[in-house]
Design a protein around this motif. Structure first.
Motif, PDB file in Angstrom:
ATOM      1  N   GLU A  23      46.554  34.000  31.865  1.00 49.47           N
ATOM      2  CA  GLU A  23      47.545  34.009  32.940  1.00 49.47           C
ATOM      3  C   GLU A  23      47.625  32.631  33.614  1.00 49.47           C
ATOM      4  O   GLU A  23      48.717  32.163  33.942  1.00 49.47           O
ATOM      5  CB  GLU A  23      47.218  35.083  33.989  1.00 49.47           C
ATOM      6  CG  GLU A  23      47.372  36.507  33.493  1.00 49.47           C
ATOM      7  CD  GLU A  23      46.129  37.060  32.776  1.00 49.47           C
ATOM      8  OE1 GLU A  23      46.219  38.187  32.259  1.00 49.47           O
ATOM      9  OE2 GLU A  23      45.082  36.375  32.736  1.00 49.47           O
ATOM     10  N   ALA A  24      46.478  31.994  33.794  1.00 48.36           N
ATOM     11  CA  ALA A  24      46.458  30.653  34.393  1.00 48.36           C
ATOM     12  C   ALA A  24      47.142  29.651  33.464  1.00 48.36           C
ATOM     13  O   ALA A  24      47.922  28.804  33.915  1.00 48.36           O
ATOM     14  CB  ALA A  24      45.021  30.221  34.683  1.00 48.36           C
ATOM     15  N   GLN A  25      46.872  29.763  32.185  1.00 52.69           N
ATOM     16  CA  GLN A  25      47.518  28.872  31.220  1.00 52.69           C
ATOM     17  C   GLN A  25      49.027  29.084  31.215  1.00 52.69           C
ATOM     18  O   GLN A  25      49.800  28.131  31.097  1.00 52.69           O
ATOM     19  CB  GLN A  25      46.931  29.094  29.827  1.00 52.69           C
ATOM     20  CG  GLN A  25      45.485  28.657  29.726  1.00 52.69           C
ATOM     21  CD  GLN A  25      44.791  29.145  28.473  1.00 52.69           C
ATOM     22  OE1 GLN A  25      45.410  29.260  27.431  1.00 52.69           O
ATOM     23  NE2 GLN A  25      43.507  29.438  28.583  1.00 52.69           N
ATOM     24  N   ASP A 124      44.351  35.476  44.275  1.00 57.51           N
ATOM     25  CA  ASP A 124      43.519  36.406  45.035  1.00 57.51           C
ATOM     26  C   ASP A 124      42.304  35.772  45.704  1.00 57.51           C
ATOM     27  O   ASP A 124      41.524  36.474  46.347  1.00 57.51           O
ATOM     28  CB  ASP A 124      43.085  37.552  44.129  1.00 57.51           C
ATOM     29  CG  ASP A 124      42.638  37.081  42.762  1.00 57.51           C
ATOM     30  OD1 ASP A 124      42.902  35.922  42.371  1.00 57.51           O
ATOM     31  OD2 ASP A 124      42.020  37.868  42.042  1.00 57.51           O
ATOM     32  N   ILE A 125      42.154  34.465  45.562  1.00 58.26           N
ATOM     33  CA  ILE A 125      41.025  33.803  46.227  1.00 58.26           C
ATOM     34  C   ILE A 125      41.542  32.605  47.031  1.00 58.26           C
ATOM     35  O   ILE A 125      41.698  32.690  48.236  1.00 58.26           O
ATOM     36  CB  ILE A 125      39.923  33.391  45.214  1.00 58.26           C
ATOM     37  CG1 ILE A 125      39.412  34.614  44.446  1.00 58.26           C
ATOM     38  CG2 ILE A 125      38.762  32.697  45.934  1.00 58.26           C
ATOM     39  CD1 ILE A 125      38.448  34.308  43.324  1.00 58.26           C
ATOM     40  N   CYS A 126      41.846  31.512  46.365  1.00 61.21           N
ATOM     41  CA  CYS A 126      42.198  30.287  47.074  1.00 61.21           C
ATOM     42  C   CYS A 126      43.642  30.235  47.549  1.00 61.21           C
ATOM     43  O   CYS A 126      43.917  29.678  48.607  1.00 61.21           O
ATOM     44  CB  CYS A 126      41.850  29.069  46.222  1.00 61.21           C
ATOM     45  SG  CYS A 126      40.058  28.928  45.987  1.00 61.21           S
ATOM     46  N   VAL A 153      42.646  36.331  39.349  1.00 61.04           N
ATOM     47  CA  VAL A 153      41.516  36.594  38.458  1.00 61.04           C
ATOM     48  C   VAL A 153      41.894  37.693  37.469  1.00 61.04           C
ATOM     49  O   VAL A 153      41.575  37.625  36.285  1.00 61.04           O
ATOM     50  CB  VAL A 153      40.258  36.960  39.270  1.00 61.04           C
ATOM     51  CG1 VAL A 153      39.120  37.388  38.361  1.00 61.04           C
ATOM     52  CG2 VAL A 153      39.838  35.777  40.153  1.00 61.04           C
ATOM     53  N   THR A 154      42.610  38.706  37.975  1.00 61.12           N
ATOM     54  CA  THR A 154      43.172  39.758  37.126  1.00 61.12           C
ATOM     55  C   THR A 154      44.602  40.007  37.588  1.00 61.12           C
ATOM     56  O   THR A 154      44.946  39.696  38.738  1.00 61.12           O
ATOM     57  CB  THR A 154      42.381  41.088  37.242  1.00 61.12           C
ATOM     58  OG1 THR A 154      42.582  41.618  38.563  1.00 61.12           O
ATOM     59  CG2 THR A 154      40.896  40.903  36.959  1.00 61.12           C
ATOM     60  N   PRO A 155      45.437  40.597  36.742  1.00 62.74           N
ATOM     61  CA  PRO A 155      46.795  40.937  37.206  1.00 62.74           C
ATOM     62  C   PRO A 155      46.782  41.875  38.417  1.00 62.74           C
ATOM     63  O   PRO A 155      47.615  41.742  39.314  1.00 62.74           O
ATOM     64  CB  PRO A 155      47.422  41.606  35.980  1.00 62.74           C
ATOM     65  CG  PRO A 155      46.696  41.006  34.813  1.00 62.74           C
ATOM     66  CD  PRO A 155      45.284  40.823  35.303  1.00 62.74           C
ATOM     67  N   GLU A 156      45.820  42.783  38.471  1.00 62.32           N
ATOM     68  CA  GLU A 156      45.732  43.720  39.593  1.00 62.32           C
ATOM     69  C   GLU A 156      45.358  43.008  40.892  1.00 62.32           C
ATOM     70  O   GLU A 156      45.937  43.292  41.943  1.00 62.32           O
ATOM     71  CB  GLU A 156      44.707  44.826  39.287  1.00 62.32           C
ATOM     72  CG  GLU A 156      45.071  45.708  38.105  1.00 62.32           C
ATOM     73  CD  GLU A 156      44.781  45.080  36.730  1.00 62.32           C
ATOM     74  OE1 GLU A 156      45.360  45.577  35.745  1.00 62.32           O
ATOM     75  OE2 GLU A 156      44.016  44.101  36.632  1.00 62.32           O
ATOM     76  N   SER A 157      44.400  42.090  40.831  1.00 63.55           N
ATOM     77  CA  SER A 157      44.001  41.386  42.059  1.00 63.55           C
ATOM     78  C   SER A 157      45.090  40.397  42.490  1.00 63.55           C
ATOM     79  O   SER A 157      45.262  40.146  43.685  1.00 63.55           O
ATOM     80  CB  SER A 157      42.644  40.711  41.893  1.00 63.55           C
ATOM     81  OG  SER A 157      42.656  39.775  40.844  1.00 63.55           O
ATOM     82  N   HIS A 158      45.837  39.856  41.530  1.00 69.68           N
ATOM     83  CA  HIS A 158      47.001  39.010  41.836  1.00 69.68           C
ATOM     84  C   HIS A 158      48.007  39.820  42.663  1.00 69.68           C
ATOM     85  O   HIS A 158      48.451  39.374  43.731  1.00 69.68           O
ATOM     86  CB  HIS A 158      47.619  38.523  40.517  1.00 69.68           C
ATOM     87  CG  HIS A 158      48.970  37.908  40.621  1.00 69.68           C
ATOM     88  ND1 HIS A 158      49.172  36.614  41.055  1.00 69.68           N
ATOM     89  CD2 HIS A 158      50.200  38.400  40.317  1.00 69.68           C
ATOM     90  CE1 HIS A 158      50.474  36.345  41.016  1.00 69.68           C
ATOM     91  NE2 HIS A 158      51.109  37.412  40.576  1.00 69.68           N
TER      92      HIS A 158
END
Length: 175
Positions: A23-25, A124-126, A153-158
């Motif tokens: 996802e980051a890529q 979900d973090i920074c 980090v994951t699609p769900e946490s996004h």
């Protein structure tokens, strides 16, 4: 109103390194296109920055994966991202949110009213930490996040982070 772009932690370790994800890529291209739509003086980039003692820190004890160690290849911004940012606009941050950048934006906002857009990693973090920090320091300034230029980090946490930001009056676009 002056539109500012904050590119959060588009570093090798988060794209395809120690903590990289597909996802980051996938957002690298859209982030670069977004950056090209802004003037260079209106772009800031953050760099997650840790020391060699990272695993002994409070964060390192909860996330025991060495990443973004200052001076390493993984700490570097993606070269195409770095090329689109003035060196003086790169902000190293030792934790999730950048108090330094929030203060800089607050000072700049006092001279010229700003609108701030965030993109980058990890939603979900920074990204959420910086969005909420900016909202606290600039309560009357429009703050937005382009979901299509962020990955969690994951699609769900996004998705959860996007919902949290919306609840805190950060506009979420690009869903």
């Amino acid at each position: 109103m002056r539109k500012i772009l904050v590119v959060v932690d588009m570093q090798k370790d988060f794209i395809d390194g120690a903590l990289g994800t597909k996802e980051a890529q996938a957002i690298l291209g859209p982030v670069l296109e977004k950056m090209k739509s802004y003037r260079k003086p209106d772009i800031y980039a953050t760099r997650d920055t840790h020391g060699r003692d990272y695993l002994k820190t409070a964060e390192g004890k909860k996330l025991p994966v060495e990443h973004c160690i200052q001076g390493t290849e993984g700490w570097m911004l993606h070269p195409e991202v770095e090329a689109l940012v003035e060196p003086s606009q790169i902000v190293d941050k030792p934790t999730f949110g950048s108090l330094d950048l929030a203060l800089r934006l607050n000072q700049r906002n006092q001279k010229t009213p700003l609108e701030v857009e965030l993109v980058g990693l990890c939603t979900d973090i920074c990204v959420v930490s910086n969005a909420l920090l900016f909202k606290a320091f600039l309560p009357e300034t429009p703050i937005s996040v382009d979901a299509s230029c962020c990955a969690g980090v994951t699609p769900e946490s996004h998705a959860a982070a996007l919902e949290t930001m919306e609840m805190c009056q950060v506009e979420v676009t690009g869903k």
